[in-house]
Structures are given as structure tokens and as C-alpha cells.
Scaffold this motif. Structure first.
Motif, mmCIF file in Angstrom:
data_model
loop_
_atom_site.group_PDB
_atom_site.id
_atom_site.type_symbol
_atom_site.label_atom_id
_atom_site.label_comp_id
_atom_site.label_asym_id
_atom_site.label_seq_id
_atom_site.Cartn_x
_atom_site.Cartn_y
_atom_site.Cartn_z
ATOM 1 N N SER A 1 0.720 -1.543 0.059
ATOM 2 C CA SER A 1 -0.143 0.278 0.137
ATOM 3 C C SER A 1 0.709 0.975 -0.212
ATOM 4 O O SER A 1 0.661 2.293 -0.416
ATOM 5 C CB SER A 1 -1.087 -0.183 1.043
ATOM 6 O OG SER A 1 -0.340 0.128 2.293
ATOM 7 N N LEU A 2 1.914 1.075 0.707
ATOM 8 C CA LEU A 2 3.022 2.558 0.628
ATOM 9 C C LEU A 2 3.345 2.171 -0.222
ATOM 10 O O LEU A 2 3.500 3.618 -1.325
ATOM 11 C CB LEU A 2 4.215 1.850 1.640
ATOM 12 C CG LEU A 2 5.368 3.248 1.796
ATOM 13 C CD1 LEU A 2 4.766 4.381 2.119
ATOM 14 C CD2 LEU A 2 6.452 2.687 1.981
ATOM 15 N N LEU A 3 3.841 1.282 -1.555
ATOM 16 C CA LEU A 3 4.309 1.937 -2.729
ATOM 17 C C LEU A 3 3.572 2.010 -3.950
ATOM 18 O O LEU A 3 3.511 2.766 -4.435
ATOM 19 C CB LEU A 3 5.300 0.219 -2.957
ATOM 20 C CG LEU A 3 6.682 -0.020 -2.693
ATOM 21 C CD1 LEU A 3 6.631 -1.310 -3.156
ATOM 22 C CD2 LEU A 3 7.710 1.475 -2.929
ATOM 23 N N VAL A 4 2.207 1.715 -4.305
ATOM 24 C CA VAL A 4 1.336 1.258 -4.710
ATOM 25 C C VAL A 4 0.430 3.312 -4.893
ATOM 26 O O VAL A 4 0.203 3.807 -5.480
ATOM 27 C CB VAL A 4 0.070 0.883 -4.387
ATOM 28 C CG1 VAL A 4 -1.555 0.820 -5.967
ATOM 29 C CG2 VAL A 4 1.012 -0.666 -4.892
ATOM 30 N N SER A 5 0.349 3.915 -3.659
ATOM 31 C CA SER A 5 0.291 5.202 -2.716
ATOM 32 C C SER A 5 1.029 5.826 -3.177
ATOM 33 O O SER A 5 0.742 7.526 -3.813
ATOM 34 C CB SER A 5 -0.415 5.269 -1.725
ATOM 35 O OG SER A 5 0.220 4.780 -0.959
ATOM 36 N N GLY A 6 1.747 5.572 -2.723
ATOM 37 C CA GLY A 6 3.231 6.787 -3.822
ATOM 38 C C GLY A 6 2.761 6.825 -5.030
ATOM 39 O O GLY A 6 3.285 7.950 -5.431
ATOM 40 N N ILE B 1 0.855 14.318 1.729
ATOM 41 C CA ILE B 1 0.117 13.721 0.836
ATOM 42 C C ILE B 1 0.044 12.756 0.468
ATOM 43 O O ILE B 1 -1.414 12.138 0.339
ATOM 44 C CB ILE B 1 -0.262 15.323 -0.625
ATOM 45 C CG1 ILE B 1 -0.279 16.094 -0.286
ATOM 46 C CG2 ILE B 1 -0.850 14.035 -1.787
ATOM 47 C CD1 ILE B 1 -0.078 17.167 -1.794
ATOM 48 N N TRP B 2 1.438 11.951 0.484
ATOM 49 C CA TRP B 2 1.242 10.834 0.231
ATOM 50 C C TRP B 2 0.765 10.056 1.093
ATOM 51 O O TRP B 2 0.479 8.961 1.453
ATOM 52 C CB TRP B 2 2.732 10.099 0.089
ATOM 53 C CG TRP B 2 3.439 9.002 -0.464
ATOM 54 C CD1 TRP B 2 2.644 7.456 -0.483
ATOM 55 C CD2 TRP B 2 4.204 8.379 -0.946
ATOM 56 N NE1 TRP B 2 2.697 6.773 -0.832
ATOM 57 C CE2 TRP B 2 4.367 7.106 -0.683
ATOM 58 C CE3 TRP B 2 5.403 8.894 -0.754
ATOM 59 C CZ2 TRP B 2 5.811 6.365 -0.833
ATOM 60 C CZ3 TRP B 2 6.812 8.463 -0.941
ATOM 61 C CH2 TRP B 2 7.285 7.382 -1.371
ATOM 62 N N PRO C 1 -5.131 5.601 4.825
ATOM 63 C CA PRO C 1 -6.418 4.654 4.991
ATOM 64 C C PRO C 1 -6.514 3.632 3.591
ATOM 65 O O PRO C 1 -6.731 2.533 4.014
ATOM 66 C CB PRO C 1 -7.387 5.979 4.168
ATOM 67 C CG PRO C 1 -6.687 7.634 4.256
ATOM 68 C CD PRO C 1 -4.889 7.018 4.826
ATOM 69 N N SER C 2 -5.409 3.549 3.255
ATOM 70 C CA SER C 2 -5.125 2.773 2.136
ATOM 71 C C SER C 2 -4.528 1.745 2.644
ATOM 72 O O SER C 2 -4.965 0.187 2.748
ATOM 73 C CB SER C 2 -4.167 3.223 0.830
ATOM 74 O OG SER C 2 -4.588 3.807 -0.017
ATOM 75 N N TRP C 3 -3.830 1.622 3.737
ATOM 76 C CA TRP C 3 -2.826 0.635 4.456
ATOM 77 C C TRP C 3 -4.119 0.096 5.111
ATOM 78 O O TRP C 3 -4.442 -1.430 5.674
ATOM 79 C CB TRP C 3 -1.544 0.574 5.432
ATOM 80 C CG TRP C 3 -1.576 -0.585 5.903
ATOM 81 C CD1 TRP C 3 -0.722 -1.392 5.992
ATOM 82 C CD2 TRP C 3 -1.041 -0.441 7.337
ATOM 83 N NE1 TRP C 3 -0.108 -2.068 7.256
ATOM 84 C CE2 TRP C 3 -0.781 -1.678 8.113
ATOM 85 C CE3 TRP C 3 -1.507 1.097 8.432
ATOM 86 C CZ2 TRP C 3 -0.475 -1.521 9.374
ATOM 87 C CZ3 TRP C 3 -1.399 0.448 10.017
ATOM 88 C CH2 TRP C 3 -0.541 -1.020 10.011
#
Length: 80
Positions: free
Chosen positions: A20-25, A41-42, A48-50
Motif C-alpha cells: 500500500s505504501l508503494l501503490v499509494s506513492g 499528501i502521500w 487509509p489505504s493500509w
């Protein structure tokens, strides 16, 4: 050391965190570009994604393991 029985949960925690860290980034960078305040922002998009990704990984991982094991062929001389 973590108890063996908790390994699937800890694995899901680490996997969901990193993915989720990589995809949201990537998603945040594509939508905002490299702007001032990008990191904030990231992180606002990642948390919330995680929170969603962690329980989803715990539910979906056993299904994915089952699908992969059905696709694999057993070693010669061994039954599945």
C-alpha cells in the motif's frame, strides 16, 4: 521472535504495509506530480489505504495460496 502461529498475520501486516505504501506513492505522484508537500499528501493517502489493505490481505492470502497450489505440479513421486 514472534510465535510461529502469528507468522501469517505478521506477514500480512508487512506485505500490506509495503504494497500500500508503494501503490499509494505511485498513485499520488501520478496525480500530483513532484510538488512541495508531496510526502504529507502521500502519507495521507497511504494510511487509509493500509487500513483497508491489511484485513484484505489476511482474507485474500489463503485464497491466493490455494489458487497457486492448484496451479503447481507436485514433485515426481509425491502426491498432492
Amino acid at each position: 521472535m514472534i510465535p510461529v502461529r502469528l507468522i501469517p498475520v505478521v506477514f500480512g501486516l508487512v506485505l500490506s504495509c509495503l504494497m500500500s505504501l508503494l501503490v499509494s506513492g505511485v498513485s499520488t505522484l501520478r496525480s500530483t506530480g513532484p510538488i512541495d508537500g508531496f510526502l504529507g499528501i502521500w502519507m495521507g493517502a497511504w494510511l487509509p489505504s493500509w487500513i483497508i489493505a491489511f484485513p484484505v490481505v489476511l482474507v485474500v492470502a489463503p485464497l491466493a495460496r490455494r489458487i497457486v497450489s492448484n496451479l503447481a505440479t507436485p514433485a515426481e513421486g509425491k502426491k498432492r
